[in-house]
Design a protein around this motif. Structure first.
Motif, mmCIF file in Angstrom:
data_model
loop_
_atom_site.group_PDB
_atom_site.id
_atom_site.type_symbol
_atom_site.label_atom_id
_atom_site.label_comp_id
_atom_site.label_asym_id
_atom_site.label_seq_id
_atom_site.Cartn_x
_atom_site.Cartn_y
_atom_site.Cartn_z
ATOM 1 N N LEU A 432 8.842 -24.875 -6.130
ATOM 2 C CA LEU A 432 8.103 -23.287 -6.152
ATOM 3 C C LEU A 432 8.667 -22.618 -4.633
ATOM 4 N N ALA A 433 8.324 -22.993 -3.652
ATOM 5 C CA ALA A 433 9.262 -22.239 -2.500
ATOM 6 C C ALA A 433 9.945 -21.643 -2.899
ATOM 7 N N HIS A 434 10.698 -22.081 -3.598
ATOM 8 C CA HIS A 434 13.093 -21.233 -3.760
ATOM 9 C C HIS A 434 12.408 -20.266 -4.427
ATOM 10 N N GLN A 461 13.611 5.440 5.338
ATOM 11 C CA GLN A 461 13.581 4.040 4.419
ATOM 12 C C GLN A 461 13.325 3.244 5.029
ATOM 13 N N GLY A 462 13.829 3.584 5.865
ATOM 14 C CA GLY A 462 13.102 1.761 6.874
ATOM 15 C C GLY A 462 11.695 1.635 6.939
ATOM 16 N N VAL A 463 10.824 2.578 7.521
ATOM 17 C CA VAL A 463 9.607 2.261 7.180
ATOM 18 C C VAL A 463 9.297 2.194 5.692
ATOM 19 N N PHE A 464 9.601 3.130 4.926
ATOM 20 C CA PHE A 464 9.681 2.311 3.436
ATOM 21 C C PHE A 464 9.565 0.463 3.733
ATOM 22 N N VAL A 465 10.444 0.109 3.851
ATOM 23 C CA VAL A 465 11.070 -1.612 3.633
ATOM 24 C C VAL A 465 9.980 -2.462 4.512
ATOM 25 N N SER A 466 10.086 -1.854 6.052
ATOM 26 C CA SER A 466 9.172 -2.839 6.681
ATOM 27 C C SER A 466 7.672 -2.858 6.314
ATOM 28 N N ASN A 467 7.209 -1.490 5.962
ATOM 29 C CA ASN A 467 5.764 -1.559 5.688
ATOM 30 C C ASN A 467 5.740 -3.150 4.360
ATOM 31 N N ASN A 468 6.464 -2.975 3.415
ATOM 32 C CA ASN A 468 6.377 -3.582 2.133
ATOM 33 C C ASN A 468 6.641 -4.737 2.830
ATOM 34 N N LEU A 469 7.373 -5.521 3.925
ATOM 35 C CA LEU A 469 7.666 -6.384 4.031
ATOM 36 C C LEU A 469 6.436 -7.008 5.239
ATOM 37 N N ALA A 470 5.880 -5.986 5.403
ATOM 38 C CA ALA A 470 4.947 -6.508 6.406
ATOM 39 C C ALA A 470 3.655 -7.238 5.880
ATOM 40 N N VAL A 471 3.068 -5.765 4.722
ATOM 41 C CA VAL A 471 2.284 -6.346 3.294
ATOM 42 C C VAL A 471 2.879 -7.975 3.142
ATOM 43 N N ILE A 472 3.665 -8.644 2.385
ATOM 44 C CA ILE A 472 3.749 -9.582 2.026
ATOM 45 C C ILE A 472 3.838 -10.498 3.113
ATOM 46 N N GLU A 473 3.988 -10.444 4.597
ATOM 47 C CA GLU A 473 4.240 -11.744 5.121
ATOM 48 C C GLU A 473 2.653 -11.573 5.565
ATOM 49 N N ARG A 474 1.723 -10.270 5.838
ATOM 50 C CA ARG A 474 0.479 -10.972 6.444
ATOM 51 C C ARG A 474 -0.203 -11.353 5.150
ATOM 52 N N MET A 475 0.690 -11.323 4.078
ATOM 53 C CA MET A 475 -0.663 -12.044 2.527
ATOM 54 C C MET A 475 0.281 -13.692 2.638
ATOM 55 N N ILE A 476 1.597 -13.942 2.896
ATOM 56 C CA ILE A 476 1.578 -15.107 2.728
ATOM 57 C C ILE A 476 1.038 -15.734 4.621
ATOM 58 N N ARG A 477 1.227 -15.240 5.627
ATOM 59 C CA ARG A 477 0.354 -16.273 6.151
ATOM 60 C C ARG A 477 -1.366 -16.383 5.924
ATOM 61 N N SER A 478 -2.328 -15.500 5.008
ATOM 62 C CA SER A 478 -3.508 -15.186 4.791
ATOM 63 C C SER A 478 -3.800 -16.150 3.544
ATOM 64 N N SER A 479 -2.642 -17.002 3.212
ATOM 65 C CA SER A 479 -3.060 -18.060 2.072
ATOM 66 C C SER A 479 -1.961 -19.078 2.128
ATOM 67 N N ASP A 480 -2.330 -20.119 1.210
ATOM 68 C CA ASP A 480 -1.254 -21.447 1.010
ATOM 69 C C ASP A 480 -0.059 -20.830 1.168
ATOM 70 N N LEU A 481 0.239 -20.032 1.083
ATOM 71 C CA LEU A 481 2.075 -19.612 0.778
ATOM 72 C C LEU A 481 2.459 -19.828 2.432
ATOM 73 N N HIS A 482 2.306 -19.970 3.028
ATOM 74 C CA HIS A 482 2.128 -20.148 4.268
ATOM 75 C C HIS A 482 3.058 -21.416 4.842
ATOM 76 N N SER A 483 2.362 -22.641 4.235
ATOM 77 C CA SER A 483 2.586 -23.422 4.615
ATOM 78 C C SER A 483 3.262 -24.020 3.183
ATOM 79 N N LEU A 484 3.609 -23.324 2.062
ATOM 80 C CA LEU A 484 4.739 -23.439 0.992
ATOM 81 C C LEU A 484 6.181 -22.806 1.700
#
Length: 625
Positions: A432-434, A461-484
């Motif tokens: 599932l992690a993969h 372009q760089g800000v756009f990619v980084s902003n989306n990445l920040a959302v991704i990382e924040r949602m990973i940290r705030s859920s069970d995805l973090h341990s996964l």
């Protein structure tokens, strides 16, 4: 002396004479006895010759008498079942209600024994009696089956499962007295069926009554499972527990276990599985039809309702294992009912990936300030939701094979890897992690591609990619995805570096104005280095052409730098990513500007015409970004 001796001799002589006289008498007596014995022997032979024929006749008469007695006994034994018919006929025709179940069963057993004995004689005269007893036995068996049916029918009214579930009440079973009566009836019927090599009719009777009872009781829950799956908003992700399938499965299990509790004391152990399968057949078929309806709904809304498929797989798989543990039955039919939904669940993994790619590619104009797309949040919400279905997804991903989710459903990979190559030791969490990382890569790659096509300027372009990445990382940290995804930081860092580099590319362009040409072959050139630069001496050593070039560099730097500052203020940089970007800009620009300023700031002589920022002012401006 002569006188006494002569007297003694005379006395002894007299005794001898008496003795001889006695011996003569004995000889005579012996002769008489021998003569008598001879006569007795002759008489014995005469008697034996006379009595012998009479004794032989007597023995023959005794044998005849014995045979006659045995014939009388056999006739009486043969007539006994015939004499039994009248009494048993009265019992059978009186019925179970009048004579009682025990007496009725005893009568049937006696009839069965009598029939067996009559058939063993193979006498033609008994055929009529055999036919009559068979008719009597059949009538009795029909009465037993009718009583069995009536007893089972008494508790066949459908129940409302939710009443028992919500109040945590046990589902109804038969009273002990009824179970005892049913067991007595079934014991006789089963023995009779086995002797004739036929199926046990009471098993079918039980299934014919209890089967519809189960089906009718569960029918409302089947309809509710489909109705609750329908959603009001077409793009709403299915929320765990929304469908009534969990309640349906819970009720199904409780009612099946209640039936098994009835079946085990009534039927023999060899019949338990068959009776349970017969009884549950119709309700299992209805359950399978319900799953097929839900599967159709899921396929029509695959990207949002695939989670319902995962939930169903988890619920029904656990249900099958629990029932198999309790009864040893029903695992196969329940697994068969899941086949279509399992295939849909496998196909959903590719479809979710493809949907991620498709939604970004079909997206219209991107935000001019570089803010993250709502699609990123939606995709990550789907991935967060997946962690709630880890057991089901583990089995699906293991069957599918690592990485095979990137192939379309029509390919062989979507059907799962061959059994011979299936990794039975695969870690479902790792798979599932993969999958999550592949989805994140697909999302970011699509975002980057779309940004390069629609957004002008690498900063944006760089800000756009980084902003989306920040959302991704924040949602990973705030859920069970973090341990996964505990070991996935390298891939996230690679994307962070890519976004940062895109943003820094524009700042790298402005840094070109801070580069100059130094001729090391010229004698007397002032030394350069931190803290050791004499700007006045450097500027004095420049010719007019070089001075003009340095002035142009300052002017161009000021113009481009101010433009970047203005552009930066129009960007919606995520709060988590902004410190990193500013730090990278400072780390890159400040050393170059400090060196350039140290060497050439005296060109302006503090007027601010060319050198707009000193080192402290530039650092303050960058820190204030």
């Amino acid at each position: 002396m002569v006188g006494p001796r002569s007297a003694a001799y005379a006395e002894e002589s007299a005794e001898v004479e008496v003795l001889f006289a006695n011996m003569e008498k004995l000889k005579g007596l012996t002769k008489k006895i021998q003569a008598s014995m001879t006569r007795l022997e002759v008489s014995g032979r005469n008697v034996q010759e006379a009595i012998g024929p009479i004794y032989g006749s007597t023995q023959r008469l005794q044998t005849v008498n014995t045979n006659i007695d045995r014939v009388h006994s056999a006739i009486a034994h043969i007539r006994q079942p015939l004499d039994l018919k009248a009494r048993e006929d009265r019992i059978i025709h009186a019925g179970i209600g009048k004579v009682g179940l025990s007496e009725f069963l005893g009568s049937l057993k006696r009839i069965t024994t009598a029939l067996s004995e009559l058939k063993s004689t193979n006498l033609r005269a008994n055929q009529q009696a055999i036919s009559e007893l068979n008719s009597l036995l059949k009538s009795g068996s029909q009465q037993l089956e009718s009583l069995f049916r009536d007893l089972v029918n008494e508790d066949a009214r459908p129940v409302e499962p939710l009443h028992y579930l919500t109040k945590k009440l046990p589902f109804p079973v038969f009273e002990q007295d009824k179970i005892s009566r049913l067991a007595l009836i079934n014991s006789y019927v089963e023995t009779s069926a086995q002797s004739h090599g036929t199926a046990v009719p009471t098993a079918q009777i039980f299934a014919d009554i209890r089967g519809p009872y189960l089906n009718s009781s569960l029918q409302n829950l089947a309809a509710a499972s489909v109705n609750t799956a329908r959603k009001r908003a077409h793009d709403a992700i299915y929320q765990q527990g929304t469908s009534g399938i969990g309640t349906y499965a819970e009720s199904l299990e409780a009612m099946y276990l209640a039936e098994y509790e009835i079946i085990t004391p009534v039927f023999s152990r060899e019949e338990w599985g068959r009776v349970l399968n017969l009884t549950c057949r119709d309700s299992l078929a209805e359950f399978s039809r319900t799953l097929q309806e839900l599967n159709s709904h899921i396929r029509n809304n695959l990207t949002t309702d695939c989670f319902l498929a995962y939930e169903i797989i988890d619920i029904v798989t656990k249900l099958a294992f629990r029932l198999d543990h309790s009864t040893g039955e029903l695992k196969g039919p329940l697994s068969d009912a899941l086949k279509h939904i399992r295939e849909t669940a496998k196909a959903s993994l590719y479809e979710l990936l493809n949907d991620t790619r498709r939604r970004i590619q079909n997206h219209g104009a991107l935000p001019p300030d570089g803010s993250a797309l709502p699609t990123t949040t939606e995709v990550m919400t789907r991935l967060q939701t997946m962690t709630a279905y880890l057991p089901a997804l583990s089995s699906i991903l293991t069957a599918l094979g690592d990485g095979n989710w990137t192939s379309p459903p029509s390919s062989s990979a979507a059907k799962g890897v061959p059994i011979s190559t299936l990794d039975v030791g695969a870690d479902g969490r790792q798979l599932l992690a993969h999958y999550v990382l592949d989805t994140v890569d697909t999302l970011l790659a699509s975002l980057e591609e779309r940004a390069k096509a629609l957004l002008k300027g690498r900063v944006l372009q760089g800000v756009f990619v980084s902003n989306n990445l920040a959302v991704i990382e924040r949602m990973i940290r705030s859920s069970d995805l973090h341990s996964l995804l505990s070991t996935s930081s390298a891939r996230m860092e690679a994307w962070q570096k890519k976004g940062t580099n895109l943003y820094l590319d524009a700042w790298k362009e402005v840094s070109l104005y801070l580069l100059d040409v130094q001729y090391t072959s010229r004698a007397g050139r002032p030394t350069s280095g931190s803290g050791g630069v004499d700007s006045a001496a450097v500027v004095k050593a420049l010719n007019s052409k070089d001075k003009d070039a340095i002035k142009d560099k300052f002017r161009n730097f000021n113009s481009t730098f101010d433009e970047l500052l203005t552009r930066h203020k129009t960007l919606a940089i995520d709060r988590d990513i902004k410190p990193l970007l500013i730090r990278e800009v400072q780390r890159y620009i400040e050393p170059l500007y400090a060196r350039f300023w140290d060497r050439y700031h005296e060109l302006d002589r503090g007027r601010g015409k060319y050198v707009r920022y000193d080192k402290m002012a530039l650092s303050a401006v960058l820190s204030g970004l």
